[in-house]
Design a protein around this motif. Sequence first.
Motif, PDB file in Angstrom:
ATOM      1  N   UNK A  68       0.803  -1.226   0.000  1.00 44.84           N
ATOM      2  CA  UNK A  68       0.000   0.000   0.000  1.00 44.84           C
ATOM      3  C   UNK A  68       0.835   1.274   0.000  1.00 44.84           C
ATOM      4  N   UNK A  69       1.835   1.314   0.870  1.00 42.24           N
ATOM      5  CA  UNK A  69       2.605   2.544   1.056  1.00 42.24           C
ATOM      6  C   UNK A  69       3.544   2.855  -0.097  1.00 42.24           C
ATOM      7  N   UNK A  70       3.724   1.891  -1.013  1.00 46.52           N
ATOM      8  CA  UNK A  70       4.645   2.129  -2.117  1.00 46.52           C
ATOM      9  C   UNK A  70       4.214   3.290  -2.992  1.00 46.52           C
ATOM     10  N   UNK A  72       3.551   6.051  -2.236  1.00 44.41           N
ATOM     11  CA  UNK A  72       4.120   7.321  -1.789  1.00 44.41           C
ATOM     12  C   UNK A  72       5.420   7.654  -2.526  1.00 44.41           C
ATOM     13  N   UNK A  98      -8.811   3.769   6.236  1.00 42.84           N
ATOM     14  CA  UNK A  98      -8.405   5.160   6.126  1.00 42.84           C
ATOM     15  C   UNK A  98      -7.226   5.369   5.197  1.00 42.84           C
ATOM     16  N   UNK A  99      -6.181   4.562   5.387  1.00 36.56           N
ATOM     17  CA  UNK A  99      -4.977   4.736   4.576  1.00 36.56           C
ATOM     18  C   UNK A  99      -5.231   4.372   3.125  1.00 36.56           C
ATOM     19  N   UNK A 102      -7.263   6.853   1.074  1.00 32.31           N
ATOM     20  CA  UNK A 102      -6.414   7.983   0.689  1.00 32.31           C
ATOM     21  C   UNK A 102      -5.525   7.598  -0.490  1.00 32.31           C
ATOM     22  N   UNK A 103      -4.872   6.432  -0.367  1.00 30.28           N
ATOM     23  CA  UNK A 103      -3.949   6.032  -1.428  1.00 30.28           C
ATOM     24  C   UNK A 103      -4.679   5.616  -2.710  1.00 30.28           C
ATOM     25  N   UNK A 106      -5.134   8.752  -4.492  1.00 29.84           N
ATOM     26  CA  UNK A 106      -3.860   9.118  -5.146  1.00 29.84           C
ATOM     27  C   UNK A 106      -3.724   8.350  -6.461  1.00 29.84           C
ATOM     28  N   UNK A 133     -10.378  13.344   0.160  1.00 28.50           N
ATOM     29  CA  UNK A 133      -9.017  13.100  -0.323  1.00 28.50           C
ATOM     30  C   UNK A 133      -8.890  13.443  -1.805  1.00 28.50           C
TER      31      UNK A 133
ATOM     32  N   UNK B  57      -1.719  15.475   3.730  1.00 24.40           N
ATOM     33  CA  UNK B  57      -1.807  15.103   2.318  1.00 24.40           C
ATOM     34  C   UNK B  57      -1.262  16.149   1.374  1.00 24.40           C
ATOM     35  N   UNK B 100      -0.268   8.413   7.987  1.00 28.32           N
ATOM     36  CA  UNK B 100      -0.948   7.122   8.046  1.00 28.32           C
ATOM     37  C   UNK B 100      -1.549   6.857   9.417  1.00 28.32           C
ATOM     38  N   UNK B 103      -4.857   8.788   9.857  1.00 28.41           N
ATOM     39  CA  UNK B 103      -6.067   8.496   9.082  1.00 28.41           C
ATOM     40  C   UNK B 103      -6.530   7.041   9.190  1.00 28.41           C
ATOM     41  N   UNK B 104      -5.676   6.153   9.659  1.00 28.25           N
ATOM     42  CA  UNK B 104      -5.929   4.717   9.543  1.00 28.25           C
ATOM     43  C   UNK B 104      -7.122   4.250  10.368  1.00 28.25           C
ATOM     44  N   UNK B 105      -7.805   3.256   9.812  1.00 23.46           N
ATOM     45  CA  UNK B 105      -8.929   2.639  10.528  1.00 23.46           C
ATOM     46  C   UNK B 105      -8.488   1.992  11.831  1.00 23.46           C
ATOM     47  N   UNK B 160     -11.591  12.029   7.441  1.00 25.27           N
ATOM     48  CA  UNK B 160     -10.329  11.424   7.023  1.00 25.27           C
ATOM     49  C   UNK B 160      -9.622  10.706   8.169  1.00 25.27           C
ATOM     50  N   UNK B 161      -9.942  11.040   9.389  1.00 19.83           N
ATOM     51  CA  UNK B 161      -9.474  10.234  10.526  1.00 19.83           C
ATOM     52  C   UNK B 161     -10.498   9.104  10.674  1.00 19.83           C
ATOM     53  N   UNK B 162     -10.126   7.936  10.137  1.00 18.02           N
ATOM     54  CA  UNK B 162     -11.110   6.856  10.002  1.00 18.02           C
ATOM     55  C   UNK B 162     -10.937   5.766  11.059  1.00 18.02           C
ATOM     56  N   UNK B 242       4.959  -3.418   4.626  1.00 16.76           N
ATOM     57  CA  UNK B 242       5.702  -2.452   3.831  1.00 16.76           C
ATOM     58  C   UNK B 242       6.321  -1.336   4.655  1.00 16.76           C
ATOM     59  N   UNK B 243       6.327  -1.454   5.971  1.00 17.78           N
ATOM     60  CA  UNK B 243       7.057  -0.487   6.781  1.00 17.78           C
ATOM     61  C   UNK B 243       7.373  -1.124   8.123  1.00 17.78           C
TER      62      UNK B 243
END
Lengths: 189, 360
Positions: A68-70, A72, A98-99, A102-103, A106, A133, B57, B100, B103-105, B160-162, B242-243
Amino acid sequence: MGLITPSSTGNDAEQKPLVPRVTSLEGKHIGLYDNGKPAAEPLLTAVQEKLAQRYPDATFEWYHVEHLNQIKSDDEQESVVDWAENVDIGIGAIGDCGSCTKFLAWGIELIEDAGTPGVGLIDEGFELDYQSNAVERGRPLRYKKTPVRCETTDLDRVREEVSNEVVDGIEEELTRSLNDKERAEQVAQ
Amino acid sequence: MAHHQPREDSISTVSRSLYRQGLTDGLPVIPPTDERVGKMLRGTDKPRDHVLGRLGNDDSPITVEQLASNAVMAGCLPTSMPILEAGIRALADPSSNSIQFSVSTGGWAYQWVLNGSVLDDFGVAAGSGPFGRNTRVSRATARALGIAYRNTTKIYPGEKDMGVMANPLKFSLFLAENETTSPWEPYHVTHGFDEGESTITLGGPNSFIQWESGADSPEAILGGMIENTPPSMVGGEQQGGDFDQTILHVLSSEDLETLAEAGLTKRGVKEYVSENSYIPIEEFQKGVLWDDALDDYHGKVDSRQVPQISGPEYVKLVAGGRSESQSNVVIGPSIGGPVTKKIEFPDEWGSLVTEYAVEG
């Protein structure tokens, strides 16, 4: 009594027009944009199956964001635009958190940047999130709400949830003419 | 300079007006009048229009004046301004991943850790209650940074804060490391800062577990650290995501002493925790979403056990409360940073601290 505002001002994104829609999906090269969420691939797979039945001459090309974050990263964004320039329309999934909502916005914005009409598929609970968004990214991007359960990877279940109404709605967002707001250029938010 | 024009100069009227505009956290606020914001700006040498960073954003700028307005609303004293400015720089750092966890659920909190001489300046350098209790600097600083971020990015709850469950720690998770009784170097020194510097660290966790070790051996304490880190608190890059996701352990003075007396270093504790964090393979996936999380272990794991934490870099340690009990805390997973920023003080810092010492 004067109060000093605690909020930001003056950085609202200028709104760009949406890319004109197509008249029909007949014979089109359809882009399927997977934003890296678990439910994206089964949802788009079910959509592809339904569209292939309706339009046997249509062809499909996928784009997978591995994580998902890629999205960015500048390189990933350039890659999405390059891919979207070679498809006639783009269908993206999924906005179910939520994330990822948004993405997804994008991603659909990048598809429109490539001159390709796009639509995002979202969970109905994230409509306002997607809208805000999208406007923040610079376009009133189109979307279709789907009943697909958050995080589901059960393709059979998703196939049942992607009804003819859902596919009709996706087609509608890709073919309905732009309204004044969607056509407008340089309209302040 | 933008102004609002409420009808009356009362806290209740101004709070109601700002609340209706989405500019508060729901609690009453101190009206950010010109005069109050002017006083708040005594805590910085930077000009009002200086942009401290860009957030959210669309990279919305936040100026010193805006930050001061939020600081007034939250109930801060001018002495909080240097901490707030460093906190904003942490939020603006892309590696904090602040967008992130805003906003994240999942529903995440802004976790702050304060280190250095600034702890002495505020009288929170040692003692019980490192998470603040009623300490003004802890409560008001965390609140000010939270509403400043929200008011700059316009990330509003439900839009947006989900966060599905939200998070009661969101604007209140503020920790002052108990450096004075720790046998090891403070957090900021471990992460590359000089001992004489003051810093603030930002992470983005969603869970807080408090546990009593009741242990008199290092093995029992280390075991407790692992047992009290559930699979749902671990994930990220080490499990196919991914992080990075890190876990923060806040240990009591007594347990730190036991570990240090056994010859363990801070690094040694982190290595032990990661090397011994094995759980049954069936439980591994509970904390992650990715299908390929176990790819690295296929064909290599005979005991059907896998490590939850794949390296010491995913474990963070902070010294907590003094020795009345052996209460420890696990916070995590942080889906951002942690990032640490140096606090820069104004020229008149010493006199400002003296002036506000009673109130602070």
